[in-house]
Enzyme design. Structure first.
Site, PDB file in Angstrom:
ATOM      1  N   CYS A 101       0.966  -1.224   0.029  1.00  0.00           N
ATOM      2  CA  CYS A 101       0.068   0.142   0.030  1.00  0.00           C
ATOM      3  C   CYS A 101       0.836   1.359   0.007  1.00  0.00           C
ATOM      4  O   CYS A 101       1.337   1.705   0.876  1.00  0.00           O
ATOM      5  CB  CYS A 101      -0.979   0.039   1.497  1.00  0.00           C
ATOM      6  SG  CYS A 101      -1.874   1.502   1.231  1.00  0.00           S
ATOM      7  N   GLY A 102       1.067   1.890  -1.157  1.00  0.00           N
ATOM      8  CA  GLY A 102       1.841   3.058  -1.293  1.00  0.00           C
ATOM      9  C   GLY A 102       1.287   4.309  -0.590  1.00  0.00           C
ATOM     10  O   GLY A 102       1.986   5.133   0.088  1.00  0.00           O
ATOM     11  N   HIS A 103      -0.010   4.502  -0.718  1.00  0.00           N
ATOM     12  CA  HIS A 103      -0.521   5.840  -0.062  1.00  0.00           C
ATOM     13  C   HIS A 103      -0.476   5.406   1.512  1.00  0.00           C
ATOM     14  O   HIS A 103      -0.424   6.609   2.258  1.00  0.00           O
ATOM     15  CB  HIS A 103      -2.157   5.915  -0.396  1.00  0.00           C
ATOM     16  CG  HIS A 103      -2.968   5.240   0.421  1.00  0.00           C
ATOM     17  ND1 HIS A 103      -3.397   3.964   0.072  1.00  0.00           N
ATOM     18  CD2 HIS A 103      -3.695   5.656   1.278  1.00  0.00           C
ATOM     19  CE1 HIS A 103      -4.166   3.914   1.066  1.00  0.00           C
ATOM     20  NE2 HIS A 103      -4.443   4.864   1.745  1.00  0.00           N
ATOM     21  N   ASP A 263      -9.734   3.338  -5.430  1.00  0.00           N
ATOM     22  CA  ASP A 263      -8.711   4.094  -4.759  1.00  0.00           C
ATOM     23  C   ASP A 263      -9.026   5.901  -5.130  1.00  0.00           C
ATOM     24  O   ASP A 263      -8.966   5.942  -6.383  1.00  0.00           O
ATOM     25  CB  ASP A 263      -7.590   3.819  -5.099  1.00  0.00           C
ATOM     26  CG  ASP A 263      -6.312   4.241  -4.438  1.00  0.00           C
ATOM     27  OD1 ASP A 263      -6.269   5.231  -3.848  1.00  0.00           O
ATOM     28  OD2 ASP A 263      -5.166   3.264  -4.268  1.00  0.00           O
ATOM     29  N   GLY A 268      -0.506   4.380  -4.772  1.00  0.00           N
ATOM     30  CA  GLY A 268       0.940   4.380  -4.667  1.00  0.00           C
ATOM     31  C   GLY A 268       1.568   3.301  -5.288  1.00  0.00           C
ATOM     32  O   GLY A 268       2.568   3.531  -6.350  1.00  0.00           O
TER      33      GLY A 268
END
Length: 345
Positions: A101-103, A263, A268
């Site tokens: 999970c980038g965010h 999203d 991300g």
């Protein structure tokens, strides 16, 4: 519920929520973050259909109305794999547990500095190392005048499974690119499906994303060659090409992930996957910027680092965005409440 209360600190990254559980969740056994995720899912469970248990009861409490909503995202803080990292996290959403999970990494970097867990300079960059189920990632927290001005997410290496996988859909056959970036993403131009990335087309985009995800279930390109827990399409990225921004690439996307979740950010780890695809297509060189816009108009900046992946054929990517604290909460469940942990619409 088996706990008295659950404490969280909430952020949003480019519009996508991230709820950090800082107290009240059961301890998750295991020696690594990846092992803890497997235990959280439970024997016989899947990433989007985990087995019932005390931890999953907390996940459902925080993602369901009236305390959450179907677009909620968050994480359980867990110990890192070793002393070289600052923290570990299990990422969750309305359906279960993700591998990347980038965010969320961007939000965790901001929180680690805001909370004092990781010391940060008044001016400069603080480095927050985070163990996630797909490996070790880094949040570079940019500081100016004692304030966080942005966070750069440096992902695990990203690589392409296949650039042109034919997929039959109700809108015709399309070619999709498959890339692995901590999770597996399939990406396709929205125009190839007769769509555009706009809010008025969101129900159609969501349906198309779910259809493509299901169609790719047995495709060899979506299988991870080393860790089967990272196999399978997690998200489908539908994108539009936009006019060039300052001579660089400019795209708008919507990412449909898990079981039809949207999203709100440009995604991300999905941006990391797009960077790997653009590099493989020869459209993006190290140091060049991708301006990646979400369906709500928020923006991430992404780039490929020079030198590539020293352990394989992938690329090392960075994605920069902003995370803002939205609240601190103590969630309760009255044992007399007939709605229990809540509901999803």
């Amino acid at each position: 519920m088996r706990v008295d209360h659950v404490d969280t600190v909430d952020y949003h990254t480019a519009g996508e929520p991230f709820r950090i559980v800082v107290g009240g969740a059961p301890v998750v056994p295991g020696d690594t973050v990846a092992e803890r995720r497997a235990i959280a899912i439970g024997a016989g469970g899947t990433a989007t259909s985990p087995r019932p248990g005390p931890l999953d009861e907390v996940r459902r409490l925080l993602t369901r109305e009236p305390r959450g909503h179907a677009g909620m995202y968050g994480g359980f803080l867990v110990p890192p794999d070793d002393d070289e990292a600052d923290l570990g996290v299990l990422f969750w959403h309305k359906d279960g547990y993700s591998t990347a999970c980038g965010h969320g990494t961007i939000a965790l970097g901001a929180w680690a500095v805001d909370s004092g867990l990781v010391p940060a300079p008044e001016f400069g960059v603080a480095r927050v190392r985070i163990d996630v189920p797909s490996g070790r990632v880094t949040a570079l927290v940019h500081r100016s005048g004692g304030r966080t001005t942005g966070v750069t997410f440096r992902n695990v290496p990203a690589w392409v499974g296949d650039l042109k996988v034919p997929v039959s859909t109700s809108r015709g056959t399309v070619e999709v690119a498959v890339a692995h970036a901590g999770a597996c993403y399939a990406s396709v131009p929205a125009a190839a499906l007769g769509l555009s990335v706009s809010l008025d087309r969101l129900p159609e985009l969501t349906a198309a994303g779910r259809e493509i995800q299901a169609a790719l279930a047995d495709e060899p390109a979506v299988q991870h060659p080393v860790d089967r827990r990272l196999s399978g399409v997690y998200g489908v990225i539908l994108y539009d090409e936009l006019p060039s921004a300052d001579g660089g690439l400019n795209q708008r996307n919507v990412t449909v992930f898990a079981d039809g979740q949207i999203d709100r950010s440009p995604c991300g780890s999905g941006t990391s996957a797009r960077l790997a695809v653009l590099a493989a297509e020869g459209r993006l060189l190290p140091g060049q910027e991708l301006r990646h816009e979400s369906i709500v108009g928020t923006v991430f900046g992404g780039r490929i680092l020079a030198g590539g992946d020293p352990w394989g054929d992938g690329v090392v990517t960075e994605v920069t965005g902003h995370a803002y604290r939205t609240g601190e909460h103590r969630f309760l469940l009255d044992p007399r409440d007939e709605l229990g942990v809540g509901f999803l619409l």
